[in-house]
Design a protein around this motif. Structure first.
Motif, mmCIF file in Angstrom:
data_model
loop_
_atom_site.group_PDB
_atom_site.id
_atom_site.type_symbol
_atom_site.label_atom_id
_atom_site.label_comp_id
_atom_site.label_asym_id
_atom_site.label_seq_id
_atom_site.Cartn_x
_atom_site.Cartn_y
_atom_site.Cartn_z
ATOM 1 N N THR A 339 -5.554 10.555 13.934
ATOM 2 C CA THR A 339 -7.786 10.620 14.419
ATOM 3 C C THR A 339 -7.859 11.959 13.685
ATOM 4 O O THR A 339 -8.786 12.512 12.842
ATOM 5 C CB THR A 339 -7.766 10.170 15.269
ATOM 6 O OG1 THR A 339 -7.644 8.931 15.421
ATOM 7 C CG2 THR A 339 -9.232 10.098 15.190
ATOM 8 N N ILE A 340 -7.317 12.913 14.374
ATOM 9 C CA ILE A 340 -7.438 14.710 14.381
ATOM 10 C C ILE A 340 -7.224 15.200 13.617
ATOM 11 O O ILE A 340 -8.568 15.587 12.463
ATOM 12 C CB ILE A 340 -6.939 15.497 15.630
ATOM 13 C CG1 ILE A 340 -6.792 15.234 16.845
ATOM 14 C CG2 ILE A 340 -6.712 16.824 15.178
ATOM 15 C CD1 ILE A 340 -5.509 15.835 18.165
ATOM 16 N N ARG A 341 -6.633 14.344 12.525
ATOM 17 C CA ARG A 341 -5.792 15.355 10.681
ATOM 18 C C ARG A 341 -7.376 14.604 10.392
ATOM 19 O O ARG A 341 -8.108 15.486 9.405
ATOM 20 C CB ARG A 341 -5.018 14.878 10.843
ATOM 21 C CG ARG A 341 -4.437 14.608 9.028
ATOM 22 C CD ARG A 341 -4.511 15.715 8.504
ATOM 23 N NE ARG A 341 -3.814 16.002 7.345
ATOM 24 C CZ ARG A 341 -4.016 17.581 6.392
ATOM 25 N NH1 ARG A 341 -3.485 18.512 6.688
ATOM 26 N NH2 ARG A 341 -4.715 17.358 5.227
ATOM 27 N N ALA A 342 -7.628 13.282 10.151
ATOM 28 C CA ALA A 342 -9.093 12.332 9.128
ATOM 29 C C ALA A 342 -9.731 13.983 9.675
ATOM 30 O O ALA A 342 -10.799 13.879 8.849
ATOM 31 C CB ALA A 342 -8.627 10.956 9.885
ATOM 32 N N GLY A 343 -10.315 13.436 11.216
ATOM 33 C CA GLY A 343 -11.581 14.937 11.424
ATOM 34 C C GLY A 343 -11.555 16.253 10.765
ATOM 35 O O GLY A 343 -12.374 16.266 9.985
ATOM 36 N N LEU A 344 -10.202 16.583 10.820
ATOM 37 C CA LEU A 344 -10.284 18.125 10.043
ATOM 38 C C LEU A 344 -10.513 17.889 8.395
ATOM 39 O O LEU A 344 -11.129 18.351 7.718
ATOM 40 C CB LEU A 344 -9.273 18.806 10.283
ATOM 41 C CG LEU A 344 -9.012 19.111 11.802
ATOM 42 C CD1 LEU A 344 -7.328 19.546 12.154
ATOM 43 C CD2 LEU A 344 -10.256 20.171 12.442
ATOM 44 N N GLU A 345 -9.851 17.041 8.313
ATOM 45 C CA GLU A 345 -10.156 16.754 5.815
ATOM 46 C C GLU A 345 -11.768 16.049 5.828
ATOM 47 O O GLU A 345 -11.849 17.248 4.880
ATOM 48 C CB GLU A 345 -8.944 15.314 6.094
ATOM 49 C CG GLU A 345 -7.219 15.408 5.953
ATOM 50 C CD GLU A 345 -6.360 14.211 5.866
ATOM 51 O OE1 GLU A 345 -5.639 14.260 5.531
ATOM 52 O OE2 GLU A 345 -7.235 13.189 6.215
ATOM 53 N N ASP A 346 -11.778 14.887 6.684
ATOM 54 C CA ASP A 346 -13.055 15.348 6.388
ATOM 55 C C ASP A 346 -14.753 16.342 6.506
ATOM 56 O O ASP A 346 -15.147 16.240 5.756
ATOM 57 C CB ASP A 346 -13.839 13.760 7.406
ATOM 58 C CG ASP A 346 -13.280 12.269 6.956
ATOM 59 O OD1 ASP A 346 -12.747 12.552 5.947
ATOM 60 O OD2 ASP A 346 -13.248 11.542 8.002
ATOM 61 N N HIS A 347 -14.457 16.727 7.892
ATOM 62 C CA HIS A 347 -14.989 18.554 7.820
ATOM 63 C C HIS A 347 -14.744 18.783 6.517
ATOM 64 O O HIS A 347 -15.783 19.575 5.740
ATOM 65 C CB HIS A 347 -14.754 18.798 9.410
ATOM 66 C CG HIS A 347 -15.351 19.742 9.374
ATOM 67 N ND1 HIS A 347 -14.984 21.370 9.348
ATOM 68 C CD2 HIS A 347 -16.806 19.970 9.630
ATOM 69 C CE1 HIS A 347 -15.975 22.645 9.562
ATOM 70 N NE2 HIS A 347 -17.036 21.311 9.636
ATOM 71 N N PHE A 348 -13.755 19.488 6.275
ATOM 72 C CA PHE A 348 -13.154 20.811 5.393
ATOM 73 C C PHE A 348 -14.616 19.979 4.166
ATOM 74 O O PHE A 348 -14.243 20.332 2.786
ATOM 75 C CB PHE A 348 -11.682 20.433 5.783
ATOM 76 C CG PHE A 348 -11.234 21.019 3.838
ATOM 77 C CD1 PHE A 348 -11.520 22.418 3.889
ATOM 78 C CD2 PHE A 348 -11.223 20.027 2.692
ATOM 79 C CE1 PHE A 348 -10.432 23.153 2.165
ATOM 80 C CE2 PHE A 348 -10.434 20.393 1.277
ATOM 81 C CZ PHE A 348 -10.771 21.972 1.224
ATOM 82 N N MET A 349 -13.621 18.453 3.632
ATOM 83 C CA MET A 349 -14.120 17.547 2.177
ATOM 84 C C MET A 349 -15.801 17.958 1.882
ATOM 85 O O MET A 349 -16.273 17.761 1.273
ATOM 86 C CB MET A 349 -13.317 16.647 1.712
ATOM 87 C CG MET A 349 -12.088 16.661 1.686
ATOM 88 S SD MET A 349 -11.251 14.975 1.361
ATOM 89 C CE MET A 349 -12.156 14.126 2.918
ATOM 90 N N GLY A 350 -16.352 17.772 3.429
ATOM 91 C CA GLY A 350 -18.142 17.614 3.524
ATOM 92 C C GLY A 350 -17.917 19.102 3.171
ATOM 93 O O GLY A 350 -19.404 19.456 2.480
ATOM 94 N N LYS A 351 -17.530 20.108 3.710
ATOM 95 C CA LYS A 351 -18.312 21.239 3.584
ATOM 96 C C LYS A 351 -17.772 22.106 2.124
ATOM 97 O O LYS A 351 -18.693 22.143 1.523
ATOM 98 C CB LYS A 351 -17.450 22.482 4.578
ATOM 99 C CG LYS A 351 -17.904 22.502 5.978
ATOM 100 C CD LYS A 351 -19.064 22.985 6.774
ATOM 101 C CE LYS A 351 -19.517 23.529 7.723
ATOM 102 N NZ LYS A 351 -18.555 24.810 8.338
ATOM 103 N N LEU A 352 -16.777 21.594 1.678
ATOM 104 C CA LEU A 352 -16.111 21.794 -0.023
ATOM 105 C C LEU A 352 -17.904 21.389 -1.081
ATOM 106 O O LEU A 352 -18.104 21.873 -1.977
ATOM 107 C CB LEU A 352 -15.054 21.710 0.132
ATOM 108 C CG LEU A 352 -14.505 22.532 -1.571
ATOM 109 C CD1 LEU A 352 -15.102 23.470 -1.266
ATOM 110 C CD2 LEU A 352 -13.188 22.083 -1.556
ATOM 111 N N THR A 353 -17.752 20.031 -0.112
ATOM 112 C CA THR A 353 -19.053 19.176 -1.611
ATOM 113 C C THR A 353 -20.262 19.771 -1.207
ATOM 114 O O THR A 353 -21.142 20.360 -2.304
ATOM 115 C CB THR A 353 -19.013 17.782 -0.768
ATOM 116 O OG1 THR A 353 -18.266 17.061 -0.892
ATOM 117 C CG2 THR A 353 -19.936 17.190 -1.818
ATOM 118 N N GLY A 354 -20.188 20.716 0.097
ATOM 119 C CA GLY A 354 -21.809 21.560 0.250
ATOM 120 C C GLY A 354 -22.387 20.668 0.870
ATOM 121 O O GLY A 354 -23.725 20.850 1.258
#
Length: 452
Positions: A339-354
């Motif tokens: 879950t921690i890994r998924a949260g960090l992945e999702d946050h990074f991917m959303g930020k990089l998307t804009g």
């Protein structure tokens, strides 16, 4: 494009890019359930090696769901800025990772519109947790509804006053408590039990009445199905943000009862009738595993499908997007580590998307996870400059039946990380005596200040 590599005297071969993306993913129980996970750590490393040597052009030319088959793919591909894409198409994924780690925000934003969701998911798979935090922290994505979210030094929150019976007095008591702790600068947003336009309108009017009476600069939202919200909006409900859960494939969006045409119609309706003053008035929620649960993952891994949600959301210039990480349960994210890994992945991917990206750091009671895991994730997200999290009474969502983050957690992260609410909201908290110099006062936590 090479789909094999040799490690420790063994050759590893992969069927296609979708197979490489799936097997390069960090271990997730959802990918195991789908039968697409790497057999062991050695195969996972081999997949990462192969992925690192692919070009971003390879990934654009091979989306995990074909262009002619899926409207989400078409949205993602059609909104690519070709000039930006041409600058980076020859990068390998490994080179792209190095670019992100060494570059400043301006340089990252200079190529961002040339990315597809598959590229963003691919580079996330090559990053450690610290890489994800370090890179996401560089990126600030601002959006304006009634106030502006995402500025440097801010950490915002949604007051989520859910009530198992949609009891209005109970809902408003939770709103008052949340605001008394300095939470709610992102939005006051209810997940309703019922799904009628009249109920949506009634609650929005209650929120609007409270916001105006106490002069609290924020936004309102009732997270009913988008068609119900559209009906309420047509009838004159004071709606600041229109909400919808979205998925990364056409099949799964159909299961949600939506498609791109409907989202476009909702966007145009909000543009005409919105109650807010700014140009960002859409709100989306996502979460790893939703495509598999609706049999719409198309054989792709859950990180890549999640990245595609953000590609779809980008079309609507949203004010808020958040991943509800851990909301489904152990079938998709087995324990706290996943879950921690998924949260960090999702946050990074959303930020990089804009996107102005938030995270609902939650878990269900049948997961191998607990409140310490959720709090660990929140502290890591604070370090990554996450835009906002949820605020729930004692972190217990009595309607959605999961455990998440409390009003106290919002205040704690602000103090630990030296962050503050949105400025206009903070000013109103100072006026009410709830905050002083960005910190809670002794008066905080007393909702009776809002009772006449």
């Amino acid at each position: 494009m090479i789909l094999k590599t040799r490690l420790l005297k063994k050759t590893y071969c992969f069927k296609d890019i979708k197979d490489v993306l799936a097997k390069a993913n960090e271990e997730k129980s959802g990918d195991a359930l789908a039968g697409i996970i790497a057999e062991n750590d050695a195969e996972r490393v081999a997949a990462k090696v192969v992925l690192s040597e692919m070009t971003l052009g390879d990934l654009r030319n091979n989306p995990v769901v074909p262009y002619e088959k899926d409207e989400v793919t078409r949205v993602i591909q059609d909104q690519v800025d070709e000039n930006c894409y041409n600058k980076i198409k020859s990068f390998t994924v490994g080179e792209f990772r190095e670019f992100l780690l060494k570059s400043h925000e301006k340089d990252i934003k200079g190529i961002r519109d040339g990315l597809t969701s598959e590229m963003i998911a691919a580079v996330a798979k090559l990053m450690s947790n610290m890489d994800l935090i370090y890179t996401a922290k560089k990126i600030k994505n601002l959006a304006t509804c009634n106030t502006t979210i995402g500025r440097a030094g801010t950490f915002s929150s949604r007051v989520q006053p859910n009530n198992a019976k949609d009891d209005v007095d109970g809902i408003m008591a939770s709103v008052m408590e949340g605001i008394s702790y300095g939470a709610g600068d992102a939005v006051i947003g209810l997940n309703p039990v019922g799904d009628s336009a009249s109920q949506v309108a009634m609650i929005l009017n209650k929120f609007e009445e409270f916001i105006k009476k106490w002069n609290i600069p924020t936004q309102n939202s009732v997270l009913a199905h988008i068609t119900t919200q559209m009906e309420a909006l047509k009838e004159g409900a004071p709606m600041d943000l229109m909400f919808q859960s979205i998925a990364g494939s056409q099949i799964s969006n159909t299961a949600f009862g939506i498609d791109v045409k409907l989202l476009d119609e909702a966007y145009e309706l909000m543009k005409e009738k919105k109650n807010c003053t700014g140009d960002n008035f859409m709100y989306f929620e996502t979460g790893q595993g939703s495509e598999l649960s609706s049999e719409g993952h198309n054989g792709a891994d859950q990180v890549t499908m999640e990245a595609r949600c953000y590609g779809l959301a980008k079309r609507y210039k949203p004010f808020l997007v958040n991943t509800v990480v851990g909301f489904i349960g152990p079938e998709y994210l087995y324990d706290g580590k996943q879950t921690i890994r998924a949260g960090l992945e999702d946050h990074f991917m959303g930020k990089l998307t804009g996107l102005p990206m938030g995270v609902d750091a939650c878990h269900t009671n049948h997961m191998k996870s607990d409140q310490n895991d959720s709090e660990n994730l929140v502290v890591l997200l604070g370090a990554a400059d996450c835009t906002y999290i949820m605020g729930i009474p004692v972190a217990d969502d009595v309607m959605l039946m999961n455990q998440t983050t409390s009003y106290h957690d919002v205040a704690a992260v602000r103090e630990i990380m030296n962050k503050r609410p949105i400025k206009e909201f903070e000013d109103s908290m100072e006026r009410l005596g709830i905050m002083k110099d960005g910190r809670l006062t002794e008066k905080a936590g007393d909702p009776s200040i809002f009772v006449d």
